[in-house]
Motif scaffolding. Structure first.
Motif, PDB file in Angstrom:
ATOM      1  N   GLU A 148       0.997  -1.155  -0.074  1.00  0.00           N
ATOM      2  CA  GLU A 148       0.038   0.168   0.096  1.00  0.00           C
ATOM      3  C   GLU A 148       0.899   1.284  -0.022  1.00  0.00           C
ATOM      4  O   GLU A 148       0.457   2.112  -0.701  1.00  0.00           O
ATOM      5  CB  GLU A 148      -1.031   0.069   1.221  1.00  0.00           C
ATOM      6  N   ARG A 149       1.845   1.321   0.888  1.00  0.00           N
ATOM      7  CA  ARG A 149       2.572   2.513   1.007  1.00  0.00           C
ATOM      8  C   ARG A 149       4.092   1.926   1.032  1.00  0.00           C
ATOM      9  O   ARG A 149       4.334   0.837   1.277  1.00  0.00           O
ATOM     10  CB  ARG A 149       2.446   3.172   2.262  1.00  0.00           C
ATOM     11  N   PRO A 150       5.159   3.046   0.617  1.00  0.00           N
ATOM     12  CA  PRO A 150       6.694   2.804   0.790  1.00  0.00           C
ATOM     13  C   PRO A 150       6.977   2.337   2.125  1.00  0.00           C
ATOM     14  O   PRO A 150       7.787   1.531   2.290  1.00  0.00           O
ATOM     15  CB  PRO A 150       7.200   3.897   0.156  1.00  0.00           C
ATOM     16  N   SER A 151       6.103   3.096   3.188  1.00  0.00           N
ATOM     17  CA  SER A 151       6.809   2.834   4.544  1.00  0.00           C
ATOM     18  C   SER A 151       6.435   1.355   4.992  1.00  0.00           C
ATOM     19  O   SER A 151       7.248   0.983   6.096  1.00  0.00           O
ATOM     20  CB  SER A 151       5.909   3.819   5.274  1.00  0.00           C
ATOM     21  N   VAL A 152       5.836   0.497   4.438  1.00  0.00           N
ATOM     22  CA  VAL A 152       5.385  -0.905   4.827  1.00  0.00           C
ATOM     23  C   VAL A 152       6.012  -1.709   4.090  1.00  0.00           C
ATOM     24  O   VAL A 152       6.013  -3.064   4.233  1.00  0.00           O
ATOM     25  CB  VAL A 152       3.900  -0.955   4.980  1.00  0.00           C
ATOM     26  N   HIS A 153       6.782  -1.383   2.912  1.00  0.00           N
ATOM     27  CA  HIS A 153       7.334  -2.248   2.097  1.00  0.00           C
ATOM     28  C   HIS A 153       8.617  -2.952   2.674  1.00  0.00           C
ATOM     29  O   HIS A 153       9.580  -2.473   3.261  1.00  0.00           O
ATOM     30  CB  HIS A 153       7.858  -1.599   0.634  1.00  0.00           C
ATOM     31  N   PRO A 154       8.802  -4.237   2.791  1.00  0.00           N
ATOM     32  CA  PRO A 154       9.817  -4.875   3.431  1.00  0.00           C
ATOM     33  C   PRO A 154      11.401  -4.715   2.782  1.00  0.00           C
ATOM     34  O   PRO A 154      12.278  -4.828   3.604  1.00  0.00           O
ATOM     35  CB  PRO A 154       9.484  -6.253   3.679  1.00  0.00           C
ATOM     36  N   THR A 155      11.239  -4.690   1.458  1.00  0.00           N
ATOM     37  CA  THR A 155      12.761  -4.694   0.824  1.00  0.00           C
ATOM     38  C   THR A 155      12.885  -3.283   0.255  1.00  0.00           C
ATOM     39  O   THR A 155      13.847  -3.352  -0.484  1.00  0.00           O
ATOM     40  CB  THR A 155      12.520  -5.917  -0.120  1.00  0.00           C
ATOM     41  N   ILE A 156      12.345  -2.278   0.392  1.00  0.00           N
ATOM     42  CA  ILE A 156      12.646  -1.038  -0.424  1.00  0.00           C
ATOM     43  C   ILE A 156      13.589  -0.325   0.371  1.00  0.00           C
ATOM     44  O   ILE A 156      13.919  -0.686   1.589  1.00  0.00           O
ATOM     45  CB  ILE A 156      11.299   0.038  -0.190  1.00  0.00           C
ATOM     46  N   SER A 157      14.621   0.317  -0.207  1.00  0.00           N
ATOM     47  CA  SER A 157      15.947   0.806   0.127  1.00  0.00           C
ATOM     48  C   SER A 157      15.355   2.250   0.972  1.00  0.00           C
ATOM     49  O   SER A 157      14.331   2.736   0.540  1.00  0.00           O
ATOM     50  CB  SER A 157      16.766   0.920  -0.968  1.00  0.00           C
ATOM     51  N   ALA A 158      16.522   2.806   1.684  1.00  0.00           N
ATOM     52  CA  ALA A 158      15.951   3.890   2.321  1.00  0.00           C
ATOM     53  C   ALA A 158      15.793   5.178   1.367  1.00  0.00           C
ATOM     54  O   ALA A 158      15.282   6.085   1.512  1.00  0.00           O
ATOM     55  CB  ALA A 158      16.937   4.168   3.360  1.00  0.00           C
ATOM     56  N   ASP A 159      16.953   5.118   0.404  1.00  0.00           N
ATOM     57  CA  ASP A 159      17.061   6.133  -0.425  1.00  0.00           C
ATOM     58  C   ASP A 159      15.671   6.216  -1.390  1.00  0.00           C
ATOM     59  O   ASP A 159      15.095   7.196  -1.717  1.00  0.00           O
ATOM     60  CB  ASP A 159      18.248   6.052  -1.468  1.00  0.00           C
ATOM     61  N   GLU A 160      15.339   4.992  -1.754  1.00  0.00           N
ATOM     62  CA  GLU A 160      13.849   5.006  -2.579  1.00  0.00           C
ATOM     63  C   GLU A 160      12.701   5.480  -2.006  1.00  0.00           C
ATOM     64  O   GLU A 160      11.955   6.292  -2.504  1.00  0.00           O
ATOM     65  CB  GLU A 160      13.711   3.606  -3.274  1.00  0.00           C
ATOM     66  N   ARG A 161      12.665   5.054  -0.584  1.00  0.00           N
ATOM     67  CA  ARG A 161      11.666   5.483   0.097  1.00  0.00           C
ATOM     68  C   ARG A 161      11.716   6.874   0.339  1.00  0.00           C
ATOM     69  O   ARG A 161      10.553   7.617   0.253  1.00  0.00           O
ATOM     70  CB  ARG A 161      11.594   4.735   1.717  1.00  0.00           C
ATOM     71  N   THR A 162      12.736   7.667   0.424  1.00  0.00           N
ATOM     72  CA  THR A 162      12.862   9.120   0.773  1.00  0.00           C
ATOM     73  C   THR A 162      12.559   9.742  -0.441  1.00  0.00           C
ATOM     74  O   THR A 162      11.751  10.869  -0.449  1.00  0.00           O
ATOM     75  CB  THR A 162      14.224   9.405   1.383  1.00  0.00           C
ATOM     76  N   LEU A 163      12.753   9.224  -1.636  1.00  0.00           N
ATOM     77  CA  LEU A 163      12.622   9.890  -2.831  1.00  0.00           C
ATOM     78  C   LEU A 163      11.214   9.860  -3.079  1.00  0.00           C
ATOM     79  O   LEU A 163      10.715  10.884  -3.308  1.00  0.00           O
ATOM     80  CB  LEU A 163      13.293   9.115  -4.003  1.00  0.00           C
TER      81      LEU A 163
END
Length: 379
Positions: free
Chosen positions: A53-68
């Motif tokens: 649903e959201r980048p904040s709950v994605h288990p494998t997303i990188s910190a840079d991608e989530r911030t972007l």
């Protein structure tokens, strides 16, 4: 990026039409359902394990991608505890109805081509293999115009002279207007190869409108863009329900004149949608799209400098000092730490504050005043 993502809806028919024609011609019609059904199962596996649903709950997303992603989302990335969808404002918004009309017109043509284009090409005496190839051409051209129009729209909106509303209306009117013109031309031609050219150009140029109305959901309400898409797609699906019935009734007798009537009707639908969007469409964020933040509760009122220990320090250093006072004694006077007149700030009980105002109780205030008066007499 939005236009690039939406090209998948048109690349799918491009591949599917060709594959379906080849499978029907060489293997049999039953294999069309086997292959497409298997493709749907494979897609579902990817969707179930990769979509969140959201980048904040994605288990494998990188910190840079989530911030972007969250930085680009801006205010829409904030989550409010009691966020309510403004249903009344949505269903009374003319820009939203402009999107509904555009989606209805887009779906009217889309489902008409999916369900009746092979029948029309078969009426023009193309083989099954040729039918699948020519049926896929409009969607292939449309996918190219989707990507191209998205890049041009982003470039124009990066310039201050072009507003979001101007860009969305420009691309929608050009895309839908060009499609209407070629459908009118299709209703006037009798050559089968020229008909394929008009059909390919008309549907292909409508991909320009993807950078117009179809991305416009994010302009109106980024936080509620998913809800707006669901509402407009619902009305668009109604076109998919009624269009096959209408075309079947109009082409009950397979004649070229009846097919021409279908194209006249399609051109009128696209023209009406373009005009409605030009009048009522908007590229500005709506006032109801930004929820009001929860009210902040006021805990106390008063001067923060009047509270301990600021009140003690301000009383001591507010007196003007003279040079004579500083040089009166050879060394500073030693104060007995056990004196009753002085009080250790660490021993002050928190109960000395009454209510919300940062004040001392009466006993402590009197002791401090008497100590200060004694020091002045001694000096």
């Amino acid at each position: 990026m939005g236009s690039t993502v939406l090209t998948g809806a048109y690349i799918g028919p491009t591949i599917g039409m060709v594959v379906s024609g080849l499978l029907t011609d060489y293997c049999g019609w039953a294999y069309v359902f086997y292959v497409h059904g298997l493709a749907g199962v494979v897609w579902f596996c990817f969707w179930a394990f990769l979509a969140y649903e959201r980048p904040s709950v994605h288990p494998t997303i990188s910190a840079d991608e989530r911030t972007l992603i969250e930085t680009r989302q801006g205010e829409a990335a904030l989550i409010y505890e009691h966020d309510k969808v403004p249903w009344i404002a949505i269903f009374t918004s003319l820009p939203v109805y402009a999107l509904v009309i555009c989606n209805f017109a887009r779906s009217f043509v889309y489902y008409m081509l999916l369900t009746n284009q092979p029948s029309y090409l078969y009426f023009l005496e193309f083989t099954i293999a040729e039918n699948g190839l020519y049926s896929s051409l409009p969607y292939a051209v449309m996918a190219l115009f989707c990507i191209f129009s998205g890049m041009v729209a982003d470039f124009m909106m990066s310039r201050p002279r072009f507003t979001h509303t101007f860009v969305r209306k420009l691309f929608t009117s050009v895309g839908y207007g060009a499609e209407a013109v070629f459908f009118f031309a299709l209703a006037l031609t009798e050559d089968r190869y020229l008909a394929v050219v008009f059909l390919t150009l008309g549907v292909g140029l409508s991909g320009i409108a993807i950078a117009g109305w179809q991305i416009n959901h994010l302009d109106l309400a980024p936080r509620y863009a998913g809800i707006l898409v669901a509402i407009t797609m619902t009305f668009g699906t109604l076109a998919g329900v009624f269009n096959p019935l209408i075309v079947a009734a109009m082409t009950r007798e397979q004649t070229l004149a009846n097919w021409h009537n279908v194209f006249w009707l399609t051109g009128c639908v696209m023209t009406g949608a373009a005009i409605f969007y030009l009048v009522f469409g908007s590229g500005d964020r709506q006032t109801w799209a930004t929820p009001k933040p929860p009210p902040q509760q006021v805990i106390s009122k008063g001067d923060p400098l009047a509270a301990k220990p600021y009140g003690v320090f301000s009383a001591q250093y507010s007196r003007p000092h003279s040079v004579k006072e500083e040089t009166k004694a050879d060394k500073p006077e030693t104060v007995d730490s056990t004196s009753d007149d002085m009080e250790d700030p660490s021993e002050v009980d928190s109960t000395e504050f009454n209510g919300n105002a940062p004040e001392y109780n009466t006993a402590t205030t009197k002791r401090r005043k008497s100590g200060t008066s004694r020091e002045r007499r001694e000096t």
